[in-house]
Enzyme design. Structure first.
Site, PDB file in Angstrom:
ATOM      1  N   ASP A 679       1.027  -1.794  -0.118  1.00 55.34           N
ATOM      2  CA  ASP A 679       0.179  -0.414  -0.013  1.00 55.34           C
ATOM      3  C   ASP A 679       0.580   1.845   0.323  1.00 55.34           C
ATOM      4  O   ASP A 679       0.840   2.230  -0.741  1.00 55.34           O
ATOM      5  CB  ASP A 679      -0.977  -0.001   1.010  1.00 55.34           C
ATOM      6  CG  ASP A 679      -2.070   1.176   1.078  1.00 55.34           C
ATOM      7  OD1 ASP A 679      -2.972   0.899   0.289  1.00 55.34           O
ATOM      8  OD2 ASP A 679      -2.409   1.682   2.031  1.00 55.34           O
ATOM      9  N   LYS A 683       1.799   4.339  -2.922  1.00 57.53           N
ATOM     10  CA  LYS A 683       1.384   5.987  -2.821  1.00 57.53           C
ATOM     11  C   LYS A 683       2.506   6.591  -3.446  1.00 57.53           C
ATOM     12  O   LYS A 683       2.661   7.671  -3.677  1.00 57.53           O
ATOM     13  CB  LYS A 683       1.105   6.231  -0.733  1.00 57.53           C
ATOM     14  CG  LYS A 683      -0.182   5.958  -0.587  1.00 57.53           C
ATOM     15  CD  LYS A 683      -0.274   5.503   1.172  1.00 57.53           C
ATOM     16  CE  LYS A 683      -1.951   4.870   1.016  1.00 57.53           C
ATOM     17  NZ  LYS A 683      -1.645   4.942   2.609  1.00 57.53           N
TER      18      LYS A 683
END
Ligand code: ADP
Ligand code: ASP
Ligand code: MG
Length: 816
Positions: A679, A683
């Site tokens: 994750d 980003k």
């Protein structure tokens, strides 16, 4: 003398006629009244349909006759005392029998000439004027019925006869010099040719009748009573926000009506303009409303150079072009001559300056005739390949922006066309009259409502912007988002002048649409009544609704949904998303979406992809747009990992802390996505790309702190088990850090074109050390921020902050 005209809706039934009677009686107190009436609402259309059916040997005209009889007799029975009904009923029946005979004739002959058509259509006004005059008499008024056919004389151009004003004016003046009744009722719309046949003045022509009489009698003013509060800034049936125009000039009113404002029949203005007769448009159903006053010089001047926006539907464009036209005189003369010989009304003309083509806008109904006539006229040139056969395009509409004062203002056409462009409305042709009183454009009829509304917003609504949202996903974030819209609705409208409407909503099972906006108090129930969700179906429904300022909002985490963004952008529909999949997918795809956004003028915003509601991407965009360059990024971008490492210590187990983070909703449903660093990589790749660098997610080194066995687990349960199995590994990490006086943070870094994510020991003096709870932090080192980085810090996870970030993106679009 008071001249007043009542339109079809005003005299549609007994109840409405009673209102007209009240108005007539009031007017009579001041001066004698001349009342011009239309046929009962819808009757002319019924007569026309009956005539066509009969001439096509279709017996459907018979029930129409029946219906006409019932409607007219009903009015007589309701409005006249029983004692006076019988003679009026039998006279009306005699007229209806005559009509029946005519229609039977058409049926037997199987034909309908223009002359017979006018005669049949005249029955609407003949009956209404007769009945209304009798009702007035029944009320004890000194009322008389006069026959317009004896006063208004025309040529024999049936369907839209041309008035012989000299004769007409003297007949009207003569009649009223001799007859001095309190009330004179006349049928609108109908007249008579020199050789004694009934003619009509064109559909909507009762307005014209009233104007002809007013001009002949030289009265100072004329009232037209209809079913709306005057001429509106746009057709009130299509634009909810439209408002009546209180004062307007003759020319503006003429222009608006010529371009489709049906409230006034275009030829009406001509006779009253010449005599400078003020025209008041009033609403029979709201007599106290001011309505519109049309005059040479408006009593009250408006600051807005635009007076109204109108539309004409059912338009065909005829284009005449060919290599042989350039620089050769006489082509347009011949073109217009042939068009006028065929009595075809040209609504719109443009000619490219190359003279290579001329383009005309006419009504659909005349297209076939026009093409045949043009092709015949230019037959020789067509055979020589100098000119191509006339090109016909239909299904079009004209929209026109009108205002007397437009010529004194620059940039209006720019605003008009950029407004249309932003809404993906394709413009087929443009014309600006030399008077500069209007700018008109030909567009696809399907876009008319959207065009009118968006132009109305631009020119009349004090910058109120309507945003139409189509939201996919009503999970954690989606639900919070809808709650926020509900609670902020009034604030947005009053303070930011943004009107937000959820026009479509879907969860994974159902999708539901409502053009006027879904009631957010009941959206769950509404959603249950929807259709099964498909991504294609969702797009198709949005395209079908074709609303201005449409925004697609993705509140899901779905790959399938992320794959649809390009289709939205290509239709100039903005995309706002908290779903990271698209922006962290292959660089090619990210770039494509950014390009489509630019190309189709459709915002593509994803602020919540990094740091939830924190303004990280927007800040980065502003830096780059102002010429700054990013050299280095350091960040803690996982609220979940931060929560986990902030709560993990000697008195807790790693397993318990991760479990708690999952229960409290700080992790993805599968916590491995957070703990493995995937994750954070997503980003970081987005931040790097937004900084202007090309990078793939696999180019980011992942220094995972998870044991290999945890990484290899196949299920969420196995993953949790592995956290207990390897408890010692996690405890050791903690012990090592705390021995050094450091804290554990999962850091994302980018420098010199290289990027990595991994667990780091953060010493006390580092800005990351005091990062509490589930906060995020980003440091940007740039040309401008060299030693002291630009720092953004705050809550970086949770449904409510994410929802507010999506909300902020939507407001960014509204403020644009
Ligand atoms: P009447 O039968 O009274 O002559 P019409 O139906 O001919 O009435 O004209 C009134 C209608 O014109 C309104 O009900 C409205 O739907 C339509 N209309 C179209 N454009 C405009 C506009 N700009 N302002 C007001 N009405 C308009
Ligand atoms: N009854 C006619 C029509 O419908 C004329 C009018 O109403 O103005 O066109
Ligand atoms: Mg009308």
């Amino acid at each position: 003398m008071n001249i007043i005209k009542f339109g079809g809706t005003s005299v549609a039934n007994a109840q409405n006629i009673a209102r007209c009677i009240t108005i007539i009686k009031q007017k009579k107190q001041e001066a004698p009244v001349v009342v011009v009436v239309s046929a009962l609402g819808g009757v002319t259309d019924l007569l026309l349909a009956a005539a066509i059916n009969a001439s096509e040997k279709n017996e459907d005209y018979k029930p129409v006759l029946q219906q006409l009889e019932e409607r007219h007799l009903e009015v007589i029975k309701t409005l006249l005392p029983a004692t006076e009904q019988s003679s009026v009923l039998s006279h009306a029946k005699r007229e209806l029998n005559r009509l029946e005979t005519l229609l039977d004739g058409c049926y037997l002959l199987g034909e309908l000439s223009e002359r017979t058509k006018d005669l049949i259509l005249s029955f609407g006004e003949v009956l209404s004027s007769y009945i209304i005059s009798e009702v007035l008499k029944g009320h004890g008024e000194d009322a008389v019925l006069a026959d317009s056919r004896e006063l208004i004389k025309t040529n024999s151009r049936f369907g839209k006869a041309v008035v012989n004003f000299e004769l007409t004016n003297s007949l009207i003046a003569g009649y009223f010099a001799e007859n001095k009744n309190d009330i004179t009722v006349l049928p609108g719309f109908i007249a008579q040719s020199g050789d004694g046949y009934t003619t009509t003045l064109g559909r909507g022509g009762s307005d014209y009748t009233a104007a002809i009489i007013a001009a002949a009698l030289n009265v100072p003013s004329l009232e037209i009573w209809t079913d709306v509060n005057g001429i509106y800034t746009a057709n009130p049936k299509l634009v909810k926000q439209a408002e009546p125009i209180p004062y307007i000039t003759f020319e503006e009113a003429m222009e608006l009506s010529h371009f489709g404002a049906k409230v006034l029949y275009p030829p009406t203005i001509q006779p009253i303009l010449t005599k400078d007769i003020t025209l008041h448009i009033k609403n029979t159903f709201e007599p106290e409303a001011h309505g519109s006053t049309i005059s040479k010089v408006p009593e009250v001047k408006s600051q807005n150079p635009i007076r109204g926006i109108s539309n004409v539907d059912d338009i065909t464009l005829i284009t005449l072009e060919g290599p042989g036209m350039v620089g050769v005189a006489g082509f347009s003369k011949r073109l217009f001559e042939v068009i006028s010989k065929e009595n075809i009304n040209v609504i719109f003309i443009t000619q490219a300056s190359s003279e290579h083509s001329i383009c005309l806008g006419i009504v659909d109904a005349e297209a076939k005739k026009a093409k045949a006539a043009i092709d015949a006229e230019f037959d020789f040139e067509i055979r020589q390949l100098k000119i191509y056969p006339a090109i016909i395009e239909n299904g079009l509409s004209i929209i026109a922006v009108v205002g007397e004062n437009m010529k004194n203002h620059q940039g209006l056409s720019g605003r008009m066309f950029s407004t249309l462009g932003k809404n993906n409305i394709n413009i087929r042709a443009i014309a600006q009259g030399a008077s500069e009183r209007n700018i008109s454009a030909v567009i696809d009829s399907r876009d008319v409502k959207k065009a009118l509304n968006t132009l109305h917003e631009t020119f009349f609504e004090d910058a109120t912007v309507q945003l139409n949202l189509f939201v996919m996903g009503v999970g954690n974030v989606g639900e919070k988002f809808l709650d926020q819209i509900k609670s902020q609705y009034a604030y947005l409208k009053d303070n930011l002048r943004i009107n937000v409407r959820i026009a479509g909503l879907s969860n994974s099972r159902k999708m539901y649409f409502e053009e006027e906006g879904i009631d957010l108090n009941n959206y769950k129930t509404a959603l249950e009544t929807g259709e099964p969700t498909t991504t294609d179906g969702f797009i198709a429904a949005i395209k079908q609704l074709n609303l201005r300022n449409s925004i697609f909002v993705d509140n899901t985490a779905s790959n399938v949904v992320a794959a649809t963004y390009a289709q939205y952008l290509k239709n100039s529909i903005a995309v706002v998303t908290c779903n990271k999949v698209a922006c962290s997918s292959e660089y090619e795809n990210y770039k494509l979406l950014k390009n489509l956004s630019r190309q189709y003028n459709a915002p593509f915003l994803f602020e919540t992809n990094v740091g939830a509601g924190l303004p990280i991407i927007d800040t980065l965009k502003n830096l780059i747009a102002s010429g700054d360059r990013v050299h280095k990024i350091q960040a803690v971008l996982s609220g979940s990992l931060n929560f986990i490492f902030n709560n993990f210590n000697e008195s807790t187990t790693f397993y318990d802390v991760v479990k708690q983070a999952q229960t409290e909703g700080y992790t993805e449903p599968d916590p491995k996505i957070d703990l493995s660093g995937i994750d954070v990589k997503r980003k970081l790749v987005i931040l790097i790309r937004e900084s202007g660098y090309e990078m793939e997610i696999d180019d980011i080194e992942n220094r995972s702190f998870l044991p290999q066995q945890s990484l290899d687990t196949a299920s969420v349960d196995d993953f949790f088990d592995s956290l207990t199995t390897h408890a010692a590994h996690f405890n050791e990490l903690y012990a090592k850090a705390s021995a050094e006086g450091s804290r554990l943070k999962f850091v994302a870094s980018f420098e010199n074109g290289k990027a990595n994510v991994g667990l780091q020991f953060i010493p006390k003096d580092h800005p990351f050390y005091n990062l509490e709870g589930k906060d995020n932090i980003v440091l940007f080192y740039t040309d401008r921020y060299v030693d002291q980085p630009l720092l953004i810090k705050g809550a970086g996870a949770g449904a409510a902050v994410t929802a507010s970030g999506i909300f902020a993106d939507i407001i960014r679009i509204g403020n644009k």
